[in-house]
Design a protein around this motif. Structure first.
Motif, PDB file in Angstrom:
ATOM      1  N   LYS A   1       0.836  -1.210   0.000  1.00 37.20           N
ATOM      2  CA  LYS A   1       0.000   0.000   0.000  1.00 37.20           C
ATOM      3  C   LYS A   1       0.868   1.257   0.000  1.00 37.20           C
ATOM      4  CE  LYS A   1      -4.096  -1.748   2.439  1.00 37.20           C
ATOM      5  NZ  LYS A   1      -4.898  -1.621   3.683  1.00 37.20           N
ATOM      6  N   VAL A   2       1.912   1.240   0.836  1.00 34.01           N
ATOM      7  CA  VAL A   2       2.780   2.410   0.959  1.00 34.01           C
ATOM      8  C   VAL A   2       3.515   2.676  -0.342  1.00 34.01           C
ATOM      9  CG1 VAL A   2       4.868   3.273   2.091  1.00 34.01           C
ATOM     10  CG2 VAL A   2       3.011   2.291   3.462  1.00 34.01           C
ATOM     11  N   THR A   3       3.932   1.616  -1.026  1.00 39.54           N
ATOM     12  CA  THR A   3       4.615   1.792  -2.307  1.00 39.54           C
ATOM     13  C   THR A   3       3.701   2.470  -3.317  1.00 39.54           C
ATOM     14  OG1 THR A   3       5.991  -0.150  -1.865  1.00 39.54           O
ATOM     15  CG2 THR A   3       5.893   0.616  -4.144  1.00 39.54           C
ATOM     16  N   GLU A   4       2.411   2.167  -3.257  1.00 39.65           N
ATOM     17  CA  GLU A   4       1.445   2.856  -4.114  1.00 39.65           C
ATOM     18  C   GLU A   4       1.370   4.338  -3.763  1.00 39.65           C
ATOM     19  OE1 GLU A   4      -0.147   1.829  -6.802  1.00 39.65           O
ATOM     20  OE2 GLU A   4       1.014  -0.017  -6.587  1.00 39.65           O
ATOM     21  N   VAL A   5       1.443   4.662  -2.470  1.00 36.85           N
ATOM     22  CA  VAL A   5       1.466   6.072  -2.051  1.00 36.85           C
ATOM     23  C   VAL A   5       2.713   6.755  -2.605  1.00 36.85           C
ATOM     24  CG1 VAL A   5       1.564   7.656  -0.082  1.00 36.85           C
ATOM     25  CG2 VAL A   5       0.120   5.612   0.034  1.00 36.85           C
ATOM     26  N   PHE A   6       3.843   6.076  -2.553  1.00 38.48           N
ATOM     27  CA  PHE A   6       5.075   6.633  -3.112  1.00 38.48           C
ATOM     28  C   PHE A   6       4.895   6.954  -4.594  1.00 38.48           C
ATOM     29  CE2 PHE A   6       7.169   5.807   0.731  1.00 38.48           C
ATOM     30  CZ  PHE A   6       8.489   6.231   0.667  1.00 38.48           C
ATOM     31  N   ARG A   7       4.236   6.067  -5.309  1.00 37.36           N
ATOM     32  CA  ARG A   7       4.012   6.318  -6.739  1.00 37.36           C
ATOM     33  C   ARG A   7       3.182   7.584  -6.948  1.00 37.36           C
ATOM     34  NH1 ARG A   7       3.086   0.332  -7.473  1.00 37.36           N
ATOM     35  NH2 ARG A   7       4.837  -0.475  -8.687  1.00 37.36           N
ATOM     36  N   ARG A   8       2.185   7.798  -6.086  1.00 35.77           N
ATOM     37  CA  ARG A   8       1.287   8.942  -6.251  1.00 35.77           C
ATOM     38  C   ARG A   8       1.937  10.273  -5.905  1.00 35.77           C
ATOM     39  NH1 ARG A   8      -2.491   5.409  -4.102  1.00 35.77           N
ATOM     40  NH2 ARG A   8      -2.510   6.405  -2.041  1.00 35.77           N
ATOM     41  N   TYR A   9       2.935  10.251  -5.047  1.00 36.60           N
ATOM     42  CA  TYR A   9       3.559  11.498  -4.616  1.00 36.60           C
ATOM     43  C   TYR A   9       4.972  11.641  -5.179  1.00 36.60           C
ATOM     44  CZ  TYR A   9      -0.354  12.185  -1.464  1.00 36.60           C
ATOM     45  OH  TYR A   9      -1.617  12.385  -0.951  1.00 36.60           O
ATOM     46  N   SER A  10       5.126  11.294  -6.428  1.00 30.34           N
ATOM     47  CA  SER A  10       6.445  11.372  -7.065  1.00 30.34           C
ATOM     48  C   SER A  10       6.951  12.811  -7.162  1.00 30.34           C
ATOM     49  CB  SER A  10       6.404  10.739  -8.463  1.00 30.34           C
ATOM     50  OG  SER A  10       5.446  11.389  -9.276  1.00 30.34           O
ATOM     51  N   ASP A  11       6.053  13.801  -7.022  1.00 24.53           N
ATOM     52  CA  ASP A  11       6.489  15.196  -7.069  1.00 24.53           C
ATOM     53  C   ASP A  11       7.329  15.571  -5.843  1.00 24.53           C
ATOM     54  OD1 ASP A  11       3.940  14.760  -5.732  1.00 24.53           O
ATOM     55  OD2 ASP A  11       3.905  16.925  -5.383  1.00 24.53           O
ATOM     56  N   LEU A  12       7.329  14.716  -4.814  1.00 26.52           N
ATOM     57  CA  LEU A  12       8.120  14.977  -3.620  1.00 26.52           C
ATOM     58  C   LEU A  12       9.505  14.338  -3.677  1.00 26.52           C
ATOM     59  CD1 LEU A  12       5.398  14.487  -0.834  1.00 26.52           C
ATOM     60  CD2 LEU A  12       6.153  16.611  -1.922  1.00 26.52           C
ATOM     61  N   TYR A  13       9.814  13.638  -4.763  1.00 23.27           N
ATOM     62  CA  TYR A  13      11.122  12.985  -4.889  1.00 23.27           C
ATOM     63  C   TYR A  13      12.225  14.011  -5.085  1.00 23.27           C
ATOM     64  CZ  TYR A  13       8.470   8.659  -5.819  1.00 23.27           C
ATOM     65  OH  TYR A  13       7.618   7.588  -5.756  1.00 23.27           O
ATOM     66  N   ASP A  14      13.454  13.603  -4.733  1.00 25.38           N
ATOM     67  CA  ASP A  14      14.604  14.479  -4.974  1.00 25.38           C
ATOM     68  C   ASP A  14      15.001  14.443  -6.447  1.00 25.38           C
ATOM     69  OD1 ASP A  14      16.001  12.094  -5.335  1.00 25.38           O
ATOM     70  OD2 ASP A  14      17.063  12.212  -3.433  1.00 25.38           O
ATOM     71  N   ASP A  15      15.971  15.267  -6.826  1.00 26.16           N
ATOM     72  CA  ASP A  15      16.334  15.432  -8.238  1.00 26.16           C
ATOM     73  C   ASP A  15      16.844  14.130  -8.857  1.00 26.16           C
ATOM     74  OD1 ASP A  15      15.619  18.066  -8.022  1.00 26.16           O
ATOM     75  OD2 ASP A  15      17.667  18.819  -7.762  1.00 26.16           O
ATOM     76  N   GLU A  16      17.630  13.373  -8.095  1.00 23.76           N
ATOM     77  CA  GLU A  16      18.197  12.128  -8.631  1.00 23.76           C
ATOM     78  C   GLU A  16      17.102  11.117  -8.956  1.00 23.76           C
ATOM     79  OE1 GLU A  16      21.401   8.638  -7.326  1.00 23.76           O
ATOM     80  OE2 GLU A  16      21.139  10.424  -6.091  1.00 23.76           O
ATOM     81  N   MET A  17      16.126  11.008  -8.079  1.00 27.68           N
ATOM     82  CA  MET A  17      15.023  10.079  -8.301  1.00 27.68           C
ATOM     83  C   MET A  17      14.155  10.551  -9.466  1.00 27.68           C
ATOM     84  SD  MET A  17      13.629   7.251  -7.217  1.00 27.68           S
ATOM     85  CE  MET A  17      12.076   6.401  -6.890  1.00 27.68           C
ATOM     86  N   GLN A  18      13.919  11.844  -9.551  1.00 27.03           N
ATOM     87  CA  GLN A  18      13.154  12.380 -10.673  1.00 27.03           C
ATOM     88  C   GLN A  18      13.844  12.066 -11.995  1.00 27.03           C
ATOM     89  OE1 GLN A  18      10.233  13.737 -10.609  1.00 27.03           O
ATOM     90  NE2 GLN A  18       9.882  14.706  -8.627  1.00 27.03           N
ATOM     91  N   LYS A  19      15.160  12.193 -12.009  1.00 28.99           N
ATOM     92  CA  LYS A  19      15.930  11.901 -13.221  1.00 28.99           C
ATOM     93  C   LYS A  19      15.798  10.433 -13.607  1.00 28.99           C
ATOM     94  CE  LYS A  19      20.626  12.240 -15.092  1.00 28.99           C
ATOM     95  NZ  LYS A  19      22.043  12.629 -14.784  1.00 28.99           N
ATOM     96  N   ALA A  20      15.860   9.538 -12.619  1.00 34.45           N
ATOM     97  CA  ALA A  20      15.726   8.105 -12.884  1.00 34.45           C
ATOM     98  C   ALA A  20      14.347   7.777 -13.456  1.00 34.45           C
ATOM     99  CB  ALA A  20      15.970   7.319 -11.595  1.00 34.45           C
TER     100      ALA A  20
END
Length: 466
Positions: A286-305
């Protein structure tokens, strides 16, 4: 009445974070967590210091059980005030508490059945609360954005800033006016260190009259991030060669996702063979699904990936296990598998079943990637116990290879805590909490030596006037 702060948990202990702030006009609870150390669990069943219905607000810094897990019990006892938290925290906390309720129900049922079979005349074991009780909290949430001050109770203004611990985690600053008294107090919540994957670095406040800071790792320094991949790679390849399984007790929030991040990187680099990875935790799924929904909160490196099409939550070897049938099917797997399951300190959940099947196998490995509090099964294993008790079975031998990687920790280490503190204007006093007794007291003394601040490590039940 003066402004008072009560330390009702995580005072010279690592879990059970609870701070009650009282003025002549308001009562505000900052975090309401469960204790996970065995010797302190009775505190969760004792009546709360004040009737929960008299609270004006609850501020939740993040969604870990030792910060939110008591709230359903308080709701059963009359809590009905607003709960202030960031959006990811509100979503994940509900999942965490529902999972906690289910586990408590299952554990109570299991213990009662065992006592009955053994002919032990014991009083019926009852859960602290049930999954259904958690529903009382669903309409109380007030989603709060970072860096946007708001009044949460008469004379009390709150501001949240990123704590860098898990997705949505926050530190809290309260500005208090009570008659002619004006005070500002900062609660660190749990702090992460800089440069961790997926999320942004902590954002410290700059001034307050009082600061309450965590000290989980206030007596040590973490391994460097590059050593995490090295040690994880070594352990996985060793276990493949031996023909066992890699069992990883993990917290469902952030730690499980960080593990997937590192494993995906190792698979992409072909440093480990393409093994099946099971995320065996309904809550972690469930939490991993929440992570997917809030991708705008990721840092620059994760956004790049993500832009490059490399999501750590979607690699081909990954299997999500939500149901019991999914979990039980893992037993049929031949060859090496990586099994990530909760709870992180082995205090409940599916990890106990995987430990029961693998801990006595010398070809398997158990990897701990988080703090193991005193009195937990995880701590017993890490400390080198030759045999442990699991699910009512005594003397389960520990033959598996046992490793612990501190570099995964979501908590800042001593120097990272110091860096977070030193940018702040000197406060009237620093309260050091959320650490073992000697760790908290030692860190308070060390900060006094480094910065010259007035510092102390409060004890459980202490009340101070601000």
């Amino acid at each position: 009445m003066s402004i008072r702060l009560h330390f009702l948990g995580a005072a010279r202990s690592v879990t059970g974070s609870r701070y009650l702030l009282e003025t002549s006009r308001a009562r505000v609870l900052i975090d309401g967590g469960l204790h996970q150390e065995r010797e302190f669990r009775a505190r969760d069943f004792t009546p709360f210091l004040v009737p929960p219905k008299t609270l004006d607000a609850v501020v939740l810094t993040h969604a870990h059980l030792d910060h939110c897990g008591l709230l359903p019990k308080l709701a059963v006892d009359g809590l009905h005030c607003p709960l202030y938290a960031t959006a990811p925290t509100a979503e994940m906390a509900l999942a965490v508490m529902e999972d906690s309720g289910r586990i408590q129900e299952e554990d109570a049922r299991f213990k009662n059945e065992r006592h009955q079979k053994e002919g032990r005349a014991k009083e019926e074991v009852k859960p602290l609360y049930t999954a259904e009780d958690v529903q009382r909290l669903k309409d109380l949430w007030h989603v709060t954005a970072l860096r946007e001050p708001q009044m949460i109770a008469p004379g009390i203004k709150m501001t949240l800033q990123n704590a860098g611990h898990i997705l949505g985690s926050a530190s809290c600053r309260l500005e208090i006016e009570d008659g002619d008294q004006k005070r500002a107090i900062v609660f660190s919540g749990d702090l992460g260190g800089p440069g961790r994957p997926i999320i942004h670095d902590p954002d410290p406040f700059r001034s307050a009259d009082y600061v309450v800071v965590e000290s989980t790792y206030g007596d040590r320094l973490h391994e460097k991030a590059d050593s995490v991949d090295e040690r994880l790679c070594d352990l996985v390849n060793w276990t493949v060669h031996q023909g066992g399984n890699v069992i990883i007790p993990s917290f469902a929030i952030e730690r499980a996702q960080e593990l997937l991040y590192h494993l995906a990187h190792l698979f992409d680099a072909r440093r480990i063979p393409p093994l099946m990875v099971f995320l065996d935790s309904p809550m972690a799924v469930k939490v991993t699904e929440v992570f997917r929904r809030y991708s705008d909160l990721y840092d620059d490196e994760m956004q790049k990936a993500l832009r490059a099409g490399h999501s750590p939550f979607d690699f081909s070897e990954l299997r999500f296990c939500s149901s019991k049938r999914d979990s039980q099917a893992i037993n049929a797997i031949r060859g090496t598998a990586i099994i990530i399951a909760g709870s992180g300190m082995c205090t409940g959940g599916r990890i106990k079943h995987h430990l029961l099947r693998n801990l006595s196998r010398k070809e398997s490995a158990v990897l701990f990637v988080g703090y193991q509090a005193s009195g937990t099964l995880g701590r017993e294993i890490v400390d080198g116990a030759e045999a442990v008790r699991i699910l009512g079975q005594n003397a389960i031998p520990v033959r598996a290879r046992v490793e612990q990687i501190q570099g995964f920790s979501g908590h800042a280490d001593r120097d990272e805590l110091y860096s977070w503190l030193k940018v702040q204007k000197r406060p009237r006093h620093l309260f050091v909490t959320h650490g073992g007794e000697h760790v908290s007291a030692g860190f308070a003394e060390w900060i006094h030596e480094q910065l010259g601040w007035s510092c102390s490590a409060p004890c459980f039940g202490d009340c101070v006037e601000l």
